[in-house]
Scaffold this active site. Sequence first.
Site, short mmCIF file in Angstrom:
data_model
loop_
_atom_site.label_atom_id
_atom_site.label_comp_id
_atom_site.label_asym_id
_atom_site.label_seq_id
_atom_site.Cartn_x
_atom_site.Cartn_y
_atom_site.Cartn_z
CG ASP A 1 30.71 10.42 48.14
OD1 ASP A 1 31.89 10.56 48.48
OD2 ASP A 1 29.92 9.68 48.75
C1 NOJ Z 1 33.08 8.42 50.08
C2 NOJ Z 1 32.00 8.55 51.10
O1 NOJ Z 1 30.75 8.18 50.56
C3 NOJ Z 1 31.87 9.96 51.68
O2 NOJ Z 1 30.97 9.93 52.73
C4 NOJ Z 1 33.20 10.47 52.11
O3 NOJ Z 1 33.05 11.77 52.62
C5 NOJ Z 1 34.15 10.45 50.93
N1 NOJ Z 1 34.30 9.10 50.44
C6 NOJ Z 1 35.50 11.03 51.28
O4 NOJ Z 1 36.19 10.21 52.14
#
Ligand code: NOJ
Length: 755
Positions: free
Chosen positions: A292
């Site tokens: 993530d």
């Molecule tokens: C953080 C989030 O937790 C995730 O779900 C997302 O895909 C990413 N940012 C990218 O935007």
Amino acid sequence: MRRIPACIVTGIILIQLLFAGCGTETGELVAEIYLSRKVDSVLSLMTTEEKLGQMNLLTSDWDVTGPTMRDQYLEDIRAGRCGNIFNAHTVEYNRKLQEVAVEETRLGIPLMFGYDVIHGHRTIFPIPLAEACSWNLELMKRSSELSAKEAAASGLQWTFAPVMDLSRDPRWGRVSEGTGEDPYLGGLIAEARVKGFQGTDLSDPFTLAACVKHFAAYGAPEAGRDYHTVDMSEITFREFYLPPYRRGIEAGAVSVMASFNDLFGVPATASGFLLTDILRREMGFTGFVVSDYSGIEQLQDHGVAADRQHAGELALQAGLDMDMQSVIFAETLARSLEQGKISMGEIDAAVRRILRVKFQLGLFDDPYRYFSEEREAAVVFGEELMDHALVSARESVVLLKNEPAGDRKILPLTAPGSIAVIGPLADNQLDMLGSWHAAGDHTKVVTLLEGIRKRFTSSQIRYEQGCDFYSADRAGFSRALSLARNSDVVILAIGETQAQSGEAASRSIPDIPGIQEELAMELIATGTPVVVMIMAERPLSFPQLDERASAIFYAWHLGTRAGDALADILSGAYNPSGKLVMSIPRNAGQIPVYYNVKSTGRPADPGNKFTSKYLDVPNEPLYPFGFGLSYTDFEYGEIHLEDALIHMSDTLHLSIPVKNTGAYDGHEIVQLYVRDLVGSLTRPVKELKGFQKVFLSAGEQRTLHFTLTADDLKFIGKDLEYITEPGDFKVFVGPDSERLREAGFTLVQNTTGRN
Ligand code: NOJ
């Protein structure tokens, strides 16, 4: 671009000829060999730096979905240091970036573009939690399919969805993106969404690669605070939290995102147990794992990595293939390699998995295949998307209350002379899009007010905002109250803004924010019938309002066609059919409150002080899992079991008559639950094991048939493996998880000779 060496191609063609005419499995094997040869042919040309570039995913500056850490993505692409981009879209923009990758880098390996296409890309569908309340798997599959089509037409190949984080905690803002509290329903939705996004062939340029996230158990942060630690038994993890991810992976998702949280003491980003043992070895996942946003960097804050280099090594060795935004793989793994801390084999394995998906997407055949302006113009906001946005929004709404006010129920509205539309969400385009609305365009949103104006053409319609979400300013109350007094009916839209839910939007007390509930109470006190629409992305608690209001909808954030859908429902053109997939608590202190709880040694007994209960509120939520009303009534007959004793290898057949006894045609979601009465471990008091969404005309009766097998009765035993134990069970069927008919059956071991 370099070509695949001729000898490899000839070899593959020979293998194909050899196996031509053999069965599908052989065909798949050949395709797999062919694919891995192609991947290896590219890999063999790459320098270490180029390999690490493929393992690097950077955000563009088009959208902000996390802390900005690097603003030189163009130079990184040009230098071969970045193989993947997210938060960039439109054909025009992405083509420019692709040209840099393909024309200006040594090997010309195409970029892969990802984005959070969670509930639509430009045309926005209801938030996933709302859509789950439709219990309509085909509908959710279609939403994913259409989102993929629109996003792919806008230059994307990869979505960071579906979100498969089971959650029992509405304080956590991201319940909006998930499927609620049930693992069985969550699993079915995972499958539907992955199949919807990916179709049957990833090289179809109208599909997207799916990403099952956030692996794992991200939906259970302590105290509902986003990014917080997660701690639970492995039994609970395997039995409740793991199945939705598993089902998404079994459906063929080609990528998985590691979650921010720790589990069993190890951050998921660095957990070999999660990313390799469970994901790859147990579940057979063959795609790639992405971190993530800055998840690798955060290993230092988690306190498991001493520095960036150490963090990169931990993540790679746990089984993580692609680094989102930390730029740690690209900057430190070469050093780790030189120092012998990691091996080239580990890097190659990660790069192979990523290139494989790029090949599957057809990017090596034609890196520009997703970049057609004509296609983009034809697909984006197209009729099929806009139509589906309406269908989906209608099915997502849950009617919680429709009690008589005077001599009849308020709903559906029968041509009122005048309608007062009140509340901060009534004429609000932006919030209807919901959190994670990708490239949604709020100017296209049909608000509730607009929908009502279009539908109730012969009524006088007037609007007052009344109050806002945050302040205690009651200046708008008097205008709203006077409008209510001078109208036949009030439609009141209150709830949360889209920013009050979603990522980093935890609330310690998930109630209706600000003074909105006060406004509602005063409007009700005018005596004019009030229909309350609660628009939010999580179950909010509203016990006082619930007591006073005669008509309440849970209307979520429904997307681009929100107002049209709600007007259809208010007028009775569509009969509401949604059912809650997450319990609505009475207050924050009840959280977590969910239907599939374990029984205690002292089950609640109002006559006995020393039992498991609260002094101030009942144990039950305000509205339970599975609850939702219709304008019509459904009557359930008795459960009929074909046989009350079955062997392990048998199938239990049961049926139940359901009759539409009301005056309207409508859908009913008939739910089936079981309870294992005596187990070697404590078992939930109820577990959803089946459902059917049926349409019954007024007066129609139908007998519905269900089956259960030993597989439906399995659970995670002491050895952390699934087991099915013989014994007595209860089976329940009904309109929600509380109002149930019940019957009993016994499961026995097979007698000799049966298998
Ligand atoms: C953080 C989030 O937790 C995730 O779900 C997302 O895909 C990413 N940012 C990218 O935007």
